[in-house]
Scaffold this motif. Structure first.
Motif, PDB file in Angstrom:
ATOM      1  N   GLY A   4       0.701  -1.172  -0.057  1.00 27.40           N
ATOM      2  CA  GLY A   4      -0.150  -0.022   0.014  1.00 27.40           C
ATOM      3  C   GLY A   4       0.764   1.375   0.161  1.00 27.40           C
ATOM      4  N   ILE A   5       2.116   1.052   0.244  1.00 28.96           N
ATOM      5  CA  ILE A   5       2.815   2.558   0.375  1.00 28.96           C
ATOM      6  C   ILE A   5       3.016   3.190  -0.816  1.00 28.96           C
ATOM      7  N   SER A   6       2.637   2.499  -2.107  1.00 28.52           N
ATOM      8  CA  SER A   6       2.597   3.265  -3.467  1.00 28.52           C
ATOM      9  C   SER A   6       1.435   4.237  -3.668  1.00 28.52           C
ATOM     10  N   GLN A   7       0.498   4.012  -2.576  1.00 24.49           N
ATOM     11  CA  GLN A   7      -0.791   4.591  -2.896  1.00 24.49           C
ATOM     12  C   GLN A   7      -0.802   6.023  -2.517  1.00 24.49           C
ATOM     13  N   GLY A   8      -1.340   6.739  -3.507  1.00 25.68           N
ATOM     14  CA  GLY A   8      -1.382   8.343  -2.979  1.00 25.68           C
ATOM     15  C   GLY A   8      -0.045   9.025  -3.567  1.00 25.68           C
ATOM     16  N   GLY A   9      -0.306  10.103  -4.186  1.00 22.73           N
ATOM     17  CA  GLY A   9       0.939  10.986  -4.536  1.00 22.73           C
ATOM     18  C   GLY A   9       1.930  11.491  -3.348  1.00 22.73           C
ATOM     19  N   LEU A  10       3.130  11.955  -3.698  1.00 16.63           N
ATOM     20  CA  LEU A  10       3.787  12.676  -2.451  1.00 16.63           C
ATOM     21  C   LEU A  10       3.231  13.927  -2.078  1.00 16.63           C
ATOM     22  N   THR A  11       3.044  14.238  -0.801  1.00 17.16           N
ATOM     23  CA  THR A  11       2.590  15.285  -0.177  1.00 17.16           C
ATOM     24  C   THR A  11       3.429  16.486   0.177  1.00 17.16           C
ATOM     25  N   GLU A  12       3.055  17.385  -0.095  1.00 16.26           N
ATOM     26  CA  GLU A  12       3.811  18.839   0.191  1.00 16.26           C
ATOM     27  C   GLU A  12       3.752  19.224   1.682  1.00 16.26           C
ATOM     28  N   SER A  13       4.597  19.727   2.378  1.00 11.83           N
ATOM     29  CA  SER A  13       5.773  20.075   1.503  1.00 11.83           C
ATOM     30  C   SER A  13       7.055  18.928   2.125  1.00 11.83           C
ATOM     31  N   SER A  14       6.712  18.572   3.348  1.00 11.58           N
ATOM     32  CA  SER A  14       8.040  17.730   3.781  1.00 11.58           C
ATOM     33  C   SER A  14       8.359  16.351   2.991  1.00 11.58           C
ATOM     34  N   GLU A  15       7.238  15.746   2.762  1.00 11.85           N
ATOM     35  CA  GLU A  15       7.635  14.320   1.966  1.00 11.85           C
ATOM     36  C   GLU A  15       8.177  14.796   0.640  1.00 11.85           C
ATOM     37  N   ALA A  16       7.425  15.561  -0.030  1.00 16.97           N
ATOM     38  CA  ALA A  16       7.954  15.893  -1.341  1.00 16.97           C
ATOM     39  C   ALA A  16       9.467  16.215  -1.274  1.00 16.97           C
ATOM     40  N   ARG A  17       9.622  17.165  -0.281  1.00 13.14           N
ATOM     41  CA  ARG A  17      11.025  17.622  -0.205  1.00 13.14           C
ATOM     42  C   ARG A  17      12.101  16.327  -0.121  1.00 13.14           C
ATOM     43  N   TYR A  18      11.894  15.690   0.819  1.00 11.31           N
ATOM     44  CA  TYR A  18      13.092  14.468   1.174  1.00 11.31           C
ATOM     45  C   TYR A  18      12.801  13.434  -0.038  1.00 11.31           C
ATOM     46  N   ALA A  19      11.668  13.347  -0.783  1.00 10.20           N
ATOM     47  CA  ALA A  19      11.821  12.634  -1.877  1.00 10.20           C
ATOM     48  C   ALA A  19      12.548  13.154  -3.182  1.00 10.20           C
ATOM     49  N   GLU A  20      12.438  14.490  -3.235  1.00 13.93           N
ATOM     50  CA  GLU A  20      13.125  14.984  -4.557  1.00 13.93           C
ATOM     51  C   GLU A  20      14.442  15.274  -4.176  1.00 13.93           C
ATOM     52  N   ILE A  21      15.007  15.225  -2.881  1.00 14.80           N
ATOM     53  CA  ILE A  21      16.433  15.332  -2.492  1.00 14.80           C
ATOM     54  C   ILE A  21      17.081  13.957  -2.777  1.00 14.80           C
ATOM     55  N   GLY A  22      16.288  12.836  -2.512  1.00  9.06           N
ATOM     56  CA  GLY A  22      16.857  11.678  -2.792  1.00  9.06           C
ATOM     57  C   GLY A  22      16.888  11.406  -3.855  1.00  9.06           C
ATOM     58  N   ARG A  23      15.767  12.131  -4.895  1.00  4.92           N
ATOM     59  CA  ARG A  23      16.028  11.644  -6.300  1.00  4.92           C
ATOM     60  C   ARG A  23      16.996  12.256  -6.949  1.00  4.92           C
ATOM     61  N   GLU A  24      17.327  13.317  -6.643  1.00  3.27           N
ATOM     62  CA  GLU A  24      18.607  14.080  -7.188  1.00  3.27           C
ATOM     63  C   GLU A  24      20.038  13.604  -6.736  1.00  3.27           C
ATOM     64  N   MET A  25      19.856  13.172  -5.433  1.00  2.00           N
ATOM     65  CA  MET A  25      21.038  12.444  -5.072  1.00  2.00           C
ATOM     66  C   MET A  25      21.410  11.124  -5.853  1.00  2.00           C
ATOM     67  N   ALA A  26      20.241  10.313  -6.210  1.00  2.00           N
ATOM     68  CA  ALA A  26      20.234   9.133  -6.633  1.00  2.00           C
ATOM     69  C   ALA A  26      20.802   9.293  -8.130  1.00  2.00           C
ATOM     70  N   LEU A  27      20.248  10.469  -8.823  1.00  2.00           N
ATOM     71  CA  LEU A  27      20.699  10.575 -10.190  1.00  2.00           C
ATOM     72  C   LEU A  27      22.290  11.166 -10.275  1.00  2.00           C
ATOM     73  N   SER A  28      22.472  11.808  -9.396  1.00  2.00           N
ATOM     74  CA  SER A  28      23.730  12.569  -9.532  1.00  2.00           C
ATOM     75  C   SER A  28      24.997  11.535  -8.639  1.00  2.00           C
ATOM     76  N   ASN A  29      24.410  10.432  -8.002  1.00  2.00           N
ATOM     77  CA  ASN A  29      25.499   9.741  -7.351  1.00  2.00           C
ATOM     78  C   ASN A  29      26.189  10.620  -6.329  1.00  2.00           C
ATOM     79  N   ASP A  30      25.938  11.649  -6.187  1.00  2.00           N
ATOM     80  CA  ASP A  30      26.679  12.630  -5.155  1.00  2.00           C
ATOM     81  C   ASP A  30      25.920  12.493  -3.658  1.00  2.00           C
ATOM     82  N   PHE A  31      26.485  11.559  -2.794  1.00  2.00           N
ATOM     83  CA  PHE A  31      26.003  11.503  -1.275  1.00  2.00           C
ATOM     84  C   PHE A  31      26.377  12.387  -0.460  1.00  2.00           C
ATOM     85  N   LEU A  32      27.168  13.253  -0.836  1.00  2.00           N
ATOM     86  CA  LEU A  32      27.862  14.228   0.238  1.00  2.00           C
ATOM     87  C   LEU A  32      26.934  15.458   0.160  1.00  2.00           C
ATOM     88  N   HIS A  33      26.659  16.010  -0.914  1.00  2.00           N
ATOM     89  CA  HIS A  33      25.900  17.180  -1.278  1.00  2.00           C
ATOM     90  C   HIS A  33      24.438  17.202  -1.585  1.00  2.00           C
TER      91      HIS A  33
END
Length: 526
Positions: A4-33
């Motif tokens: 069930g955890i995939s049900q419902g979109g990301l909520t603003e602002s906290s969840e979306a913020r952590y999800a997006e920062i994690g996404r940019e970290m995964a795309l860049s492979n930069d785990f320091l910044h």
């Protein structure tokens, strides 16, 4: 839970913020910044973002990948609560009771249904406490060092606040057990190890960007603790004292009943005293901080579950009134929630699913009350655990139908995709708000335009180049108006605004050619 955890979109602002920062970290492979919307985001250490990035690497860039390790965190917490109860009370049933009680706490479930640091912080804090307790009771120094390692990682989840619950537990343990404070060589070495792990990321990042040191000390520690008004998190002194007991209903009601009517029947063992005074200390200390959010005291609840389990183990089979009161309060809460949801007209729900859910709940309660040949404890925990599972299933069905009410903007992003499905080049202008979920769902075509709303402001002091200007326009600088005006003139672009912050009147003529689609308080101009 995992289904069930995939049900419902990301909520603003906290969840979306952590999800997006994690996404940019995964795309860049930069785990320091850590970066959000292309700009460095150094508000917290990177462990939560790194865990989220790993979820994306395993399951793709979607809601399931973002939230997967939250479900894992809950499983680990339940296992730790069980193991801790079994170890400390030397009783397997107490461990089972504690785990089942914790599972039914609303705050425990809420913390893993929404991506923030809190569930991961709670997991590492509880792991650390368990290791310290195991090392103390079993005389095992390897667990002592493991406890310090886990506490160091907890620090890298959310900073110094990780130390408080563990320190308060150890202080209460030593005082109540009348242990002298005589640090051993293993304790000294463990503390050194803890400090090295805790400081590792901060040292690495400050050596690269020295001006971040003042930012960490002044903005992220002092101001968050003392000047909560800056982050809109200031709450009165009594805030936790009132709301904390409500988040572990129905178990608080019979506890109060025992204290008032049956106190002589209860034996306050050393374990119960340590747990009780630790919970009280956490409430008092966190109440002294001006910055308060309810999830800040999440580490309190595993200890409360153990405390309640120790009491239940003593009284549940002996006191009939204790069982009946717990049952009545729980049933009353469930009934009240069902009526409230059905009576709120803004909520959308499928009537056939609601009828089916009521039938399942009714059948479940009927079986446990009248057909099951089981002890009071088995019946009570069977009822509470089953009811919690049914509520979770209802939530997973309810969430996708009410995304806008739950502050998920996935519907408007889906609308934008549909409107521009034949175009590869277009920009989405988010006016005077910061919406990390926009980039999560629409990619790097997002441009944030900041004007008067403090939430849309970005801290660009630590950027080494000007690449961030491609995705951020600050209208406090008049020189940026022509760039914003040029974006509005392009008919392929899309603008997202909110009722309270419309486009300035001086530029309103540029939006006349756009159609408008409404999503609650939000407007999509296309």
């Amino acid at each position: 839970m995992l289904c069930g955890i995939s049900q419902g979109g990301l909520t603003e602002s906290s969840e979306a913020r952590y999800a997006e920062i994690g996404r940019e970290m995964a795309l860049s492979n930069d785990f320091l910044h850590p970066r959000m919307l292309g700009i460095g985001h150094y508000h917290k250490p990177p462990v939560t973002y790194a865990i989220t990035a790993l979820g994306y690497k395993l399951f793709g860039y979607n809601e399931f990948g973002a939230r997967f390790f939250l479900a894992v965190a809950l499983i680990i917490q339940l296992l730790l609560v069980y193991k801790m109860g079994k170890l400390w009370f030397d009783d397997r049933k107490t461990g089972i009771y504690a785990a089942l009680i914790y599972f039914t706490f609303p705050i425990a479930l809420a913390s893993v249904l929404n991506l923030t640091t809190d569930a991961f912080l709670n997991t590492f804090i509880l792991s650390s406490i368990y290791c310290f307790l195991y090392a103390k009771l079993k005389k095992n120094t390897s667990f002592l060092y493991l406890g310090y390692v886990l506490l160091g990682i907890a620090f890298l989840v959310k900073g110094p606040v990780a130390f408080l619950p563990v320190a308060l537990f150890m202080i209460c343990y030593k005082i109540i057990n009348k242990e002298p404070v005589k640090p051993s060589k293993h304790t000294v070495l463990g503390i050194v190890l803890l400090l090295l792990i805790s400081a590792s990321w901060f040292i690495a990042i400050v050596l690269e960007k020295p001006n971040l040191l003042d930012h960490f000390i002044e903005d992220q520690i002092i101001k968050r603790s003392v000047d909560a008004s800056q982050f809109k998190r200031s709450k009165p002194l009594w805030y936790y004292l009132v709301f904390a007991p409500l988040l572990c209903l129905p178990w608080t009601v019979p506890f109060v009943y025992v204290l008032i009517a049956k106190r002589n029947h209860l034996k306050f063992t050393l374990q119960l005293k340590v747990l009780g005074f630790t919970c009280l200390a956490i409430l008092v200390v966190f109440s002294l901080f001006s910055s308060k959010l309810i999830f800040y005291i999440l580490p309190l609840y595993p200890l409360l579950a153990l405390f309640f389990a120790g009491i239940y183990r003593q009284l549940l089979e002996k006191e009939k009134g204790y069982f009946i009161l717990t049952y009545k309060v729980g049933f009353g809460i469930l009934t009240g929630m069902a009526i409230a949801l059905l009576c709120i007209p803004a909520f959308e729900y499928k009537i056939w699913l609601s009828i089916l859910a009521l039938a399942v709940i009714g059948s479940y309660f009927y079986w446990w009350n009248f057909k099951a040949n089981a002890s009071k404890s088995t019946r009570l925990f069977g009822l509470s655990t089953g009811a919690t599972c049914i509520l979770l299933l209802l939530y997973f069905s309810f969430a996708p139908q009410n995304e806008l009410l739950m502050r998920s903007f996935k519907p408007q992003f889906s609308f934008i995709k549909e409107q521009r499905k034949d175009l590869k080049e277009y920009k989405v202008i988010v006016y005077d708000y910061r919406l990390p979920s926009a980039e999560f769902y629409l990619g790097d075509r997002i441009i944030t335009v900041s004007n008067t709303n403090y939430e849309s402001l970005r801290d660009t002091r630590f950027e080494k180049d000007s690449s961030w200007t491609r995705s951020y326009i600050d209208l406090r600088n008049p020189k940026n108006y022509p760039k914003f005006e040029a974006l509005l003139k392009d008919p392929n672009n899309i603008i997202i605004t909110k009722d309270r912050r419309p486009i300035p009147d001086s530029l309103d003529h540029l939006t006349k050619k756009f159609k408008v689609e409404e999503f609650g308080d939000w407007r999509v101009h296309y």
